[in-house]
Design a protein around this motif. Structure first.
Motif, PDB file in Angstrom:
ATOM      1  N   LYS A 115       0.825  -1.215   0.000  1.00  0.00           N
ATOM      2  CA  LYS A 115       0.000   0.000   0.000  1.00  0.00           C
ATOM      3  C   LYS A 115       0.853   1.256   0.000  1.00  0.00           C
ATOM      4  O   LYS A 115       0.402   2.316  -0.426  1.00  0.00           O
ATOM      5  N   SER A 118       3.926   3.816  -4.402  1.00  0.00           N
ATOM      6  CA  SER A 118       3.162   4.656  -5.338  1.00  0.00           C
ATOM      7  C   SER A 118       2.983   3.970  -6.689  1.00  0.00           C
ATOM      8  O   SER A 118       2.026   4.239  -7.403  1.00  0.00           O
ATOM      9  N   LEU A 121      -0.582   1.971  -7.000  1.00  0.00           N
ATOM     10  CA  LEU A 121      -1.871   2.590  -6.663  1.00  0.00           C
ATOM     11  C   LEU A 121      -3.018   2.045  -7.515  1.00  0.00           C
ATOM     12  O   LEU A 121      -4.166   2.011  -7.075  1.00  0.00           O
ATOM     13  N   GLU A 122      -2.690   1.605  -8.730  1.00  0.00           N
ATOM     14  CA  GLU A 122      -3.736   1.115  -9.641  1.00  0.00           C
ATOM     15  C   GLU A 122      -4.057  -0.358  -9.418  1.00  0.00           C
ATOM     16  O   GLU A 122      -4.998  -0.881 -10.016  1.00  0.00           O
ATOM     17  N   LEU A 123      -3.279  -1.015  -8.604  1.00  0.00           N
ATOM     18  CA  LEU A 123      -3.506  -2.445  -8.378  1.00  0.00           C
ATOM     19  C   LEU A 123      -4.741  -2.618  -7.492  1.00  0.00           C
ATOM     20  O   LEU A 123      -4.791  -2.093  -6.383  1.00  0.00           O
ATOM     21  N   PRO A 124      -5.744  -3.371  -7.967  1.00  0.00           N
ATOM     22  CA  PRO A 124      -6.986  -3.513  -7.184  1.00  0.00           C
ATOM     23  C   PRO A 124      -6.729  -3.987  -5.754  1.00  0.00           C
ATOM     24  O   PRO A 124      -7.439  -3.592  -4.826  1.00  0.00           O
ATOM     25  N   GLN A 127      -6.604  -1.208  -3.314  1.00  0.00           N
ATOM     26  CA  GLN A 127      -7.645  -0.192  -3.351  1.00  0.00           C
ATOM     27  C   GLN A 127      -8.726  -0.482  -2.318  1.00  0.00           C
ATOM     28  O   GLN A 127      -9.120  -1.624  -2.101  1.00  0.00           O
ATOM     29  N   SER A 130     -11.773  -3.151  -2.306  1.00  0.00           N
ATOM     30  CA  SER A 130     -11.645  -4.171  -3.348  1.00  0.00           C
ATOM     31  C   SER A 130     -11.510  -5.555  -2.732  1.00  0.00           C
ATOM     32  O   SER A 130     -10.730  -5.754  -1.811  1.00  0.00           O
ATOM     33  N   SER A 138       0.420  -5.545 -14.121  1.00  0.00           N
ATOM     34  CA  SER A 138       1.146  -5.015 -15.282  1.00  0.00           C
ATOM     35  C   SER A 138       2.637  -5.308 -15.136  1.00  0.00           C
ATOM     36  O   SER A 138       3.136  -5.591 -14.037  1.00  0.00           O
ATOM     37  N   GLN A 141       4.076  -3.025 -12.581  1.00  0.00           N
ATOM     38  CA  GLN A 141       3.728  -3.425 -11.215  1.00  0.00           C
ATOM     39  C   GLN A 141       4.519  -4.659 -10.795  1.00  0.00           C
ATOM     40  O   GLN A 141       5.007  -4.753  -9.658  1.00  0.00           O
TER      41      GLN A 141
END
Length: 149
Positions: A115, A118, A121-124, A127, A130, A138, A141
């Motif tokens: 967490k 930075s 941040l897009e990783l579910p 979030q 989620s 990706s 990532q």
DNA sequence: GCCAACGTTGGC
DNA sequence: GCCAACGTTGGC
């Protein structure tokens, strides 16, 4: 090559269980979004093996897809925790894959560490709210997580 | 054990 | 198709 992250409760299957077994079936996924990701997996895709619902949630190692998606037998087994009364041999909506052990990290990369990154941040997974148990990762990532070992 | 957040179910 | 009720997930 696509890469993934999959959550497992270590009480059910931990990275160390997988290391001992060599290979294991990944079954019991009962969420359509997660299932659809599993159906997109190909043999030799790599995945981060995440330990959930345990004292130290986090990424515990790496596994590799060794059998692509097939009808999940646990949905048809009345004795299984994952039995689905609405599934039949003719119409089984659920999928399983087989995974092979690749690596167990010396230390779990904790959810708190993930967490704080930075790049993730897009990783579910990180979030809020989620609950997705299977998700794509990706290349960026993947590299960022590997660098945290 | 608590509880926030989410997905699913089913009445209407 | 709406949406309230319910069950589940999963971190803490």
């Amino acid at each position: 090559m696509p890469t993934w992250l999959m959550k497992s409760e270590p009480d059910e299957l931990s990275i160390h269980d997988l290391q001992r077994l060599g290979e294991a079936r990944w079954d019991g996924v009962r969420n359509y979004q997660a299932r659809n990701f599993m159906r997109g997996m190909q043999v030799d895709d790599l995945l981060f093996f995440y330990h959930s619902s345990c004292p130290e949630p986090g990424i515990a190692g790496i596994a590799r897809i060794c059998r692509p998606a097939y009808a999940d037998p646990s949905a048809l087994d009345p004795h299984s925790h994952y039995f689905d009364a609405k599934a039949s041999a003719e119409k089984n909506p659920w999928s399983a894959v087989d995974v092979a052990f690749v690596d167990a990290f010396k230390q779990v990369i904790t959810l708190a560490q993930l967490k704080a990154q930075s790049a993730l941040l897009e990783l579910p997974l990180v979030q809020k709210g989620s609950r997705l148990s299977v998700m794509p990762v990706s290349a960026e990532q993947w590299a960022a997580i590997l660098a945290m070992r």
